[in-house]
Design a protein around this motif. Structure first.
Motif: not given
Length: 567
Positions: A7, A101-102, A104-106, A565-566
């Protein structure tokens, strides 16, 4: 390169946006490749047992900063056992999925899991197991012991006892209500060996806490010291690449089963450990609880199976003292988050009060493991906690008194035609039926029997019971009635045979008669039929109790796609 650098590293627009929006007081060096640590925090004013976790999080942060990491508070779904309706278990899987999910997403490299109340530590461990990032638990700890009329109060357990005394006419309503302000003395979760205490301790036996931390009372300053050390430890774990799958192996789960028996822990640990193992892909079955727990002595004299409370356990030597007594039964290779085997951390742990922690040679019970029963009433099994049962009822034959729903039980309980030999059967309370498998298996006793001095009788249900409860209760009957299990075919007056030593639960009805029976229309009418939202997803995909009651599509995710990742 740390995962968070995906990121933050670079000079392009995306990296700029990620860094700029996260600065807000972070030093510029926070983005130079330091590990970023999420503190998955279940603090909530509506989860009373977890209200103090914001303070614990601050001490975790200090340890993370000290060791060169960047701590980031991440509030996650919190389930308060005493408040949410119809039952917190309905949302354990939802909490686990949302936390997963949180994570994974962060942009995080590891996570410290803060939990206390019953479902919070299981949900956190299920999520961490699925994601696969380095993770460590800080259990919120039990409350201090309250007293009423000079006697200690075990929260949960004494609620059941005192409420039965009111119903029996031996305790006034006014005195019962006076005990309310004494029951909860301090911050922290239940001070009995209920589900919260059980799962906090078993998180350490699984290897997922700083060794020696589990069981520290919530109000004890040593909990904050341990939180600080845990903040340091997670940075070390990230450098070593130590993940939940490295720590929680089959040997770790078998160690947890040994500890569950020696502690007299909650039957809810069965569904939680099975669910966590399922997320990791670890081979663990309901029968392992019987095979491994069989012959393990009950050493902790704690309510509801004994007399004392969690503060006493800590004073008497704590979890390590108990484990040292059964050290020969533990897998010597199962490691902890430190990278060293659990048994190496036990050292010379001593018992300082042998009334609270019994020596191996003089246990409370010789065989305290969870018993798994089979028979035509439970083809896929049912469980019972012998440590909390009445010995004279472990072999019993009696006529069924059947309730088609919780509402049916409440409507008819006070006017039943029963004897002490009767077997109370409550159905429609499994994962699908209610839904969520509520803690209703320890049914209140009929007032008629309470007035005669009866304080226990055989009870059978496809639901769960509170870990703070006691009695001769057969629960987690599988398949449940709502999934077509034979519990749905029992009729009042049928003879039921319970034989715990033989691991047998039978309906004494000819097979051909049973095959010709139809489920009760009153029972099927009471089953949950949600039309939308989480409840619909849950009812359509939840598995049975004998495999952990997780959602079928969440089992077996081992974290291999953690870097997804997206952009």
């Amino acid at each position: 390169m740390n995962r968070s650098s995906q990121w933050y590293a670079g000079t392009d627009r995306n990296a700029y946006i990620h860094r700029a929006w996260m600065r807000r007081g972070l030093p510029s060096g926070a983005f130079d490749g330091r590990p970023h640590i999420a503190i998955a925090n279940t603090a909530s004013d509506l989860t009373p047992c977890n209200m103090h976790l914001d303070e614990v999080a601050e001490h975790v942060k200090r340890g993370v900063w000290e060791s060169g990491g960047v701590p980031l508070n991440l509030p996650v779904v919190s389930l308060g056992e005493t408040n949410v309706r119809p039952t917190a278990m309905l949302w354990r899987n939802m909490a686990a999925m949302a936390i997963e999910e949180m994570l994974r997403a962060n942009p995080i490299d590891g996570v410290v899991l803060l939990g206390g109340c019953d479902k919070t530590i299981p949900a956190l461990l299920m999520a961490a197991s699925s994601v696969g990032l380095p993770a460590v638990v800080v259990p919120g700890g039990p409350m201090l012991t309250g007293t009423f009329r000079g006697a200690p109060l075990g929260c949960g357990t004494d609620v059941w006892k005192l409420s039965e005394e009111v119903r029996a006419g031996t305790l006034s309503q006014a005195d019962f209500l006076r005990s309310e302000s004494s029951m909860i003395r301090s911050k922290g979760h239940c001070n009995t060996m209920g589900t919260a205490s059980t799962m906090g301790l078993l998180a350490e036996v699984l290897g997922m806490t700083l060794p020696g931390l589990a069981g520290t009372p919530a109000a004890d300053s040593r909990l904050l010291e341990g939180a600080h050390e845990t903040g340091c430890l997670i940075v070390e774990m990230i450098a070593a690449g130590r993940r939940p799958a490295d720590v929680m192996t089959r040997g770790s789960f078998l160690n947890a089963i040994v500890a569950l028996a020696a502690l007299g822990g909650s039957t809810n640990a069965v569904v939680h450990l099975l669910a966590i193992a399922g997320r990791l892909g670890v081979e663990l079955t309901q029968d392992d609880f019987d095979r491994t727990g069989s012959g393990v002595p009950l050493l902790a004299d704690l309510q509801p199976a004994g007399r004392h409370l969690m503060e006493d356990l800590y004073r008497a030597g704590g979890l390590h003292a108990v484990l040292n007594e059964v050290r020969d039964l533990l897998d010597p290779h199962a490691i902890t988050v430190t990278g060293r085997p659990l048994v190496e951390h036990l050292g010379e742990a001593k018992v300082y009060d042998q009334e609270v922690i019994r020596a191996r040679e003089r246990p409370l019970q010789e065989d305290a493991g969870i018993a798994v029963l089979y028979g035509n009433l439970a083809p896929d099994g049912a469980v019972i906690k012998p440590a909390a049962a009445s010995p004279h009822l472990l072999q019993h034959r009696g006529p069924a008194v059947v309730f088609d729903s919780i509402e049916d039980l409440h409507a008819r309980l006070d006017d039943l035609d029963v004897t002490p030999d009767s077997v109370l059967v409550l159905r429609g309370c499994g994962p699908k039926g209610y839904p969520g498998m509520p803690e209703v298996s320890n049914m209140p006793l009929p007032p008629k029997l309470l007035a005669q001095g009866v304080r226990d009788m055989v009870r059978i249900c496809d639901g769960r019971m509170s870990g703070t409860a006691y009695g001769t209760v057969v629960l987690h009957v599988a398949p449940e009635a709502a999934a077509g299990g034979p519990l749905g075919l029992v009729r009042t007056g049928d003879m039921i045979i319970l034989d715990v030593p033989a691991r047998r639960l039978e309906l004494d009805v000819p097979a051909e008669e049973l095959a010709a029976r139809e489920p009760s229309p009153e029972m099927t009418a009471a089953f949950a039929r949600p039309s939308r939202g989480w409840e619909r997803l849950y009812v359509e995909t939840v598995q049975q109790a004998d495999t952990g009651a997780d959602l079928d599509f969440l089992v077996g995710s081992s974290g291999d796609d953690v870097a997804r990742e997206s952009h």
